[in-house]
Design a protein around this motif. Structure first.
Motif, PDB file in Angstrom:
ATOM      1  N   PHE A  15     -30.502  42.324   3.229  1.00 40.69           N
ATOM      2  CA  PHE A  15     -31.404  42.090   2.099  1.00 40.69           C
ATOM      3  C   PHE A  15     -31.966  40.665   2.069  1.00 40.69           C
ATOM      4  O   PHE A  15     -32.664  40.300   1.121  1.00 40.69           O
ATOM      5  N   ALA A  16     -31.685  39.868   3.081  1.00 40.53           N
ATOM      6  CA  ALA A  16     -32.150  38.478   3.087  1.00 40.53           C
ATOM      7  C   ALA A  16     -33.666  38.346   2.915  1.00 40.53           C
ATOM      8  O   ALA A  16     -34.130  37.514   2.118  1.00 40.53           O
ATOM      9  N   PRO A  17     -34.500  39.122   3.628  1.00 42.46           N
ATOM     10  CA  PRO A  17     -35.945  38.970   3.441  1.00 42.46           C
ATOM     11  C   PRO A  17     -36.411  39.308   2.034  1.00 42.46           C
ATOM     12  O   PRO A  17     -37.270  38.608   1.472  1.00 42.46           O
ATOM     13  N   GLU A  18     -35.855  40.371   1.443  1.00 47.37           N
ATOM     14  CA  GLU A  18     -36.270  40.773   0.095  1.00 47.37           C
ATOM     15  C   GLU A  18     -35.867  39.734  -0.946  1.00 47.37           C
ATOM     16  O   GLU A  18     -36.649  39.407  -1.850  1.00 47.37           O
ATOM     17  N   LEU A  19     -34.663  39.183  -0.824  1.00 45.08           N
ATOM     18  CA  LEU A  19     -34.201  38.181  -1.791  1.00 45.08           C
ATOM     19  C   LEU A  19     -34.998  36.890  -1.658  1.00 45.08           C
ATOM     20  O   LEU A  19     -35.277  36.216  -2.664  1.00 45.08           O
ATOM     21  N   LEU A  95     -32.579  51.646  -1.802  1.00 47.89           N
ATOM     22  CA  LEU A  95     -33.039  50.415  -2.444  1.00 47.89           C
ATOM     23  C   LEU A  95     -34.265  49.857  -1.743  1.00 47.89           C
ATOM     24  O   LEU A  95     -35.177  49.326  -2.389  1.00 47.89           O
ATOM     25  N   LEU A  96     -34.285  49.943  -0.425  1.00 48.00           N
ATOM     26  CA  LEU A  96     -35.417  49.428   0.335  1.00 48.00           C
ATOM     27  C   LEU A  96     -36.648  50.313   0.183  1.00 48.00           C
ATOM     28  O   LEU A  96     -37.780  49.830   0.176  1.00 48.00           O
ATOM     29  N   LEU A  97     -36.429  51.615   0.042  1.00 46.27           N
ATOM     30  CA  LEU A  97     -37.545  52.537  -0.147  1.00 46.27           C
ATOM     31  C   LEU A  97     -38.106  52.457  -1.560  1.00 46.27           C
ATOM     32  O   LEU A  97     -39.280  52.710  -1.787  1.00 46.27           O
ATOM     33  N   ASP A  98     -37.256  52.156  -2.525  1.00 44.68           N
ATOM     34  CA  ASP A  98     -37.606  52.108  -3.943  1.00 44.68           C
ATOM     35  C   ASP A  98     -37.792  53.528  -4.473  1.00 44.68           C
ATOM     36  O   ASP A  98     -38.005  54.474  -3.740  1.00 44.68           O
ATOM     37  N   SER A  99     -37.746  53.654  -5.802  1.00 47.57           N
ATOM     38  CA  SER A  99     -37.807  54.981  -6.418  1.00 47.57           C
ATOM     39  C   SER A  99     -39.193  55.587  -6.390  1.00 47.57           C
ATOM     40  O   SER A  99     -39.393  56.697  -6.854  1.00 47.57           O
ATOM     41  N   SER A 100     -40.175  54.862  -5.857  1.00 45.42           N
ATOM     42  CA  SER A 100     -41.504  55.445  -5.732  1.00 45.42           C
ATOM     43  C   SER A 100     -41.522  56.553  -4.694  1.00 45.42           C
ATOM     44  O   SER A 100     -42.490  57.285  -4.574  1.00 45.42           O
ATOM     45  N   ILE A 158     -39.706  50.608   7.390  1.00 43.39           N
ATOM     46  CA  ILE A 158     -39.978  50.444   5.963  1.00 43.39           C
ATOM     47  C   ILE A 158     -40.854  49.209   5.791  1.00 43.39           C
ATOM     48  O   ILE A 158     -40.440  48.098   6.121  1.00 43.39           O
ATOM     49  N   THR A 159     -42.048  49.405   5.281  1.00 42.01           N
ATOM     50  CA  THR A 159     -43.003  48.302   5.166  1.00 42.01           C
ATOM     51  C   THR A 159     -43.148  47.849   3.724  1.00 42.01           C
ATOM     52  O   THR A 159     -43.033  48.633   2.795  1.00 42.01           O
ATOM     53  N   GLU A 160     -43.391  46.577   3.567  1.00 41.62           N
ATOM     54  CA  GLU A 160     -43.646  45.962   2.261  1.00 41.62           C
ATOM     55  C   GLU A 160     -44.544  44.753   2.513  1.00 41.62           C
ATOM     56  O   GLU A 160     -44.237  43.915   3.371  1.00 41.62           O
ATOM     57  N   PRO A 161     -45.692  44.652   1.802  1.00 46.98           N
ATOM     58  CA  PRO A 161     -46.604  43.524   2.020  1.00 46.98           C
ATOM     59  C   PRO A 161     -45.885  42.178   1.913  1.00 46.98           C
ATOM     60  O   PRO A 161     -45.129  41.936   0.979  1.00 46.98           O
ATOM     61  N   GLY A 162     -46.110  41.341   2.900  1.00 44.27           N
ATOM     62  CA  GLY A 162     -45.496  40.016   2.898  1.00 44.27           C
ATOM     63  C   GLY A 162     -44.181  39.945   3.627  1.00 44.27           C
ATOM     64  O   GLY A 162     -43.687  38.852   3.910  1.00 44.27           O
ATOM     65  N   LEU A 163     -43.596  41.095   3.935  1.00 41.94           N
ATOM     66  CA  LEU A 163     -42.299  41.115   4.619  1.00 41.94           C
ATOM     67  C   LEU A 163     -42.421  41.493   6.091  1.00 41.94           C
ATOM     68  O   LEU A 163     -41.779  40.888   6.951  1.00 41.94           O
ATOM     69  N   ILE A 164     -43.202  42.512   6.379  1.00 45.09           N
ATOM     70  CA  ILE A 164     -43.303  43.021   7.740  1.00 45.09           C
ATOM     71  C   ILE A 164     -44.308  42.217   8.547  1.00 45.09           C
ATOM     72  O   ILE A 164     -45.474  42.083   8.159  1.00 45.09           O
ATOM     73  N   GLN A 165     -43.842  41.685   9.664  1.00 48.09           N
ATOM     74  CA  GLN A 165     -44.682  40.907  10.568  1.00 48.09           C
ATOM     75  C   GLN A 165     -44.878  41.684  11.881  1.00 48.09           C
ATOM     76  O   GLN A 165     -44.269  42.733  12.099  1.00 48.09           O
ATOM     77  N   GLN A 184     -43.076  55.870  12.936  1.00 48.80           N
ATOM     78  CA  GLN A 184     -43.685  56.111  11.635  1.00 48.80           C
ATOM     79  C   GLN A 184     -43.467  54.908  10.733  1.00 48.80           C
ATOM     80  O   GLN A 184     -42.446  54.229  10.836  1.00 48.80           O
ATOM     81  N   GLU A 185     -44.410  54.642   9.859  1.00 49.09           N
ATOM     82  CA  GLU A 185     -44.245  53.601   8.857  1.00 49.09           C
ATOM     83  C   GLU A 185     -44.144  54.244   7.477  1.00 49.09           C
ATOM     84  O   GLU A 185     -44.898  55.156   7.156  1.00 49.09           O
ATOM     85  N   VAL A 186     -43.189  53.751   6.683  1.00 48.63           N
ATOM     86  CA  VAL A 186     -42.950  54.270   5.345  1.00 48.63           C
ATOM     87  C   VAL A 186     -43.014  53.117   4.362  1.00 48.63           C
ATOM     88  O   VAL A 186     -42.355  52.091   4.558  1.00 48.63           O
ATOM     89  N   LYS A 187     -43.800  53.264   3.322  1.00 45.90           N
ATOM     90  CA  LYS A 187     -43.954  52.192   2.351  1.00 45.90           C
ATOM     91  C   LYS A 187     -42.685  52.023   1.523  1.00 45.90           C
ATOM     92  O   LYS A 187     -42.144  52.978   0.988  1.00 45.90           O
ATOM     93  N   GLY A 188     -42.214  50.780   1.437  1.00 43.66           N
ATOM     94  CA  GLY A 188     -41.052  50.471   0.610  1.00 43.66           C
ATOM     95  C   GLY A 188     -41.481  49.775  -0.667  1.00 43.66           C
ATOM     96  O   GLY A 188     -42.663  49.730  -1.008  1.00 43.66           O
ATOM     97  N   GLY A 189     -40.525  49.230  -1.385  1.00 39.69           N
ATOM     98  CA  GLY A 189     -40.831  48.544  -2.631  1.00 39.69           C
ATOM     99  C   GLY A 189     -39.641  47.767  -3.145  1.00 39.69           C
ATOM    100  O   GLY A 189     -38.511  47.994  -2.723  1.00 39.69           O
ATOM    101  N   LEU A 190     -39.907  46.871  -4.076  1.00 47.52           N
ATOM    102  CA  LEU A 190     -38.862  46.004  -4.612  1.00 47.52           C
ATOM    103  C   LEU A 190     -38.517  46.337  -6.063  1.00 47.52           C
ATOM    104  O   LEU A 190     -37.748  45.618  -6.693  1.00 47.52           O
ATOM    105  N   GLY A 191     -39.079  47.424  -6.592  1.00 49.58           N
ATOM    106  CA  GLY A 191     -38.885  47.742  -7.997  1.00 49.58           C
ATOM    107  C   GLY A 191     -37.441  47.978  -8.389  1.00 49.58           C
ATOM    108  O   GLY A 191     -36.946  47.417  -9.384  1.00 49.58           O
ATOM    109  N   TRP A 192     -36.744  48.822  -7.636  1.00 50.88           N
ATOM    110  CA  TRP A 192     -35.349  49.139  -7.962  1.00 50.88           C
ATOM    111  C   TRP A 192     -34.473  47.909  -7.788  1.00 50.88           C
ATOM    112  O   TRP A 192     -33.618  47.612  -8.616  1.00 50.88           O
ATOM    113  N   LEU A 193     -34.703  47.171  -6.716  1.00 56.13           N
ATOM    114  CA  LEU A 193     -33.941  45.952  -6.463  1.00 56.13           C
ATOM    115  C   LEU A 193     -34.157  44.941  -7.588  1.00 56.13           C
ATOM    116  O   LEU A 193     -33.205  44.323  -8.074  1.00 56.13           O
ATOM    117  N   THR A 194     -35.400  44.795  -8.021  1.00 57.60           N
ATOM    118  CA  THR A 194     -35.717  43.858  -9.098  1.00 57.60           C
ATOM    119  C   THR A 194     -35.035  44.253 -10.399  1.00 57.60           C
ATOM    120  O   THR A 194     -34.464  43.416 -11.104  1.00 57.60           O
TER     121      THR A 194
END
Length: 250
Positions: A15-19, A95-100, A158-165, A184-194
């Motif tokens: 979880f280092a990149p997300e935090l 958590l990385l995928l988020d509830s979306s 799992i992709t998230e803008p600003g995280l995946i390079q 395949q790329e799957v959109k993730g999110g930070l909502g649940w983690l937040t």
């Protein structure tokens, strides 16, 4: 994002990149190496030692555990002085995928998930393959890797803008190509983690008062796939427990 006063975070390094993206101060985070989930007893021991260390700080009132149940790695874990808060999941992927992306919107069958943290800080079948090549010839190492992955059909980044390079995509594509899997790329999110970090009672989480141990029983509201069920139902769940103070947020 600001943590509530008195909150510390005990997290897998995945979880280092997300935090970092959420601007959580490094002094508020204690990381454990990724891969301990493969050794539940060792994970439990390391978590206990880290938790004991965090409890020595009198300003700490609550510790957020960024861990799933991890194959019983959290079983029996408790705190003597502080509250514990953890996501109601069996592993980190929800958590990385988020509830979306609830299970009825995304079929996770056959997907091997990678994230920025898994690639930068963790062990993957690709890193294991290169390690195996040091002991066996490449053909044997490849056979071993493919046997490990025989239940998977795709590598899902799992992709998230600003995280995946670019290097994350290149890594995931290289792994898929080497092992004969689709990419395949799957959109993730930070909502649940937040929501977990800020104590918002909007997503599936477990809150334990001092002296109350984590138990598999607490994860009855999590599906067998590791994803908390009924993500968006904002209700307070209470089940019978030896610790009546235990709260289940959904």
């Amino acid at each position: 994002m600001r943590l509530p006063p008195g909150t510390a975070v005990l997290a897998c390094k995945v979880f280092a990149p997300e935090l970092k993206m959420l601007n959580i101060p490094s002094e508020k985070i204690s990381f454990l190496e990724q891969g301990l989930h493969n050794h539940p007893l060792k994970l439990r021991k390391e978590l206990g030692l880290a938790l004991n260390s965090l409890e020595k700080d009198p300003s700490t009132e609550e510790v957020v555990l960024l861990y799933g149940y991890c194959g019983s790695g959290l079983e029996g874990l408790s705190s003597k002085r502080v509250r514990l808060r953890a996501p109601l999941v069996h592993d980190c992927i929800p958590l990385l995928l988020d509830s979306s992306l609830p299970p009825d919107k995304l079929s996770t069958s056959g997907l091997f998930f990678l994230s920025a943290g898994w690639i930068d800080h963790g062990k993957t079948p690709l890193t294991e393959y290169y390690q195996t090549c040091k002991r066996y010839d490449p053909e044997t190492a490849l056979w071993i890797a493919k046997e490990t992955l025989k239940s998977y059909t795709k590598v899902a980044l799992i992709t998230e803008p600003g995280l995946i390079q670019d290097h994350h995509r290149n890594y995931a594509r290289r792994m898929a190509k080497l092992f004969g899997l689709e990419y395949q790329e799957v959109k993730g999110g930070l909502g649940w983690l937040t929501s977990l970090l800020t104590r918002q009672k909007k997503r599936g989480s477990l809150s334990l008062e001092p002296g109350c141990p984590v138990s598999l029983e607490h994860y009855a509201q999590a599906s067998s796939s590791g994803t908390a069920s009924r993500f968006d139902q904002a209700v307070q769940l209470q089940i019978e427990s030896d610790c009546p103070e235990t709260a289940f947020d959904q």
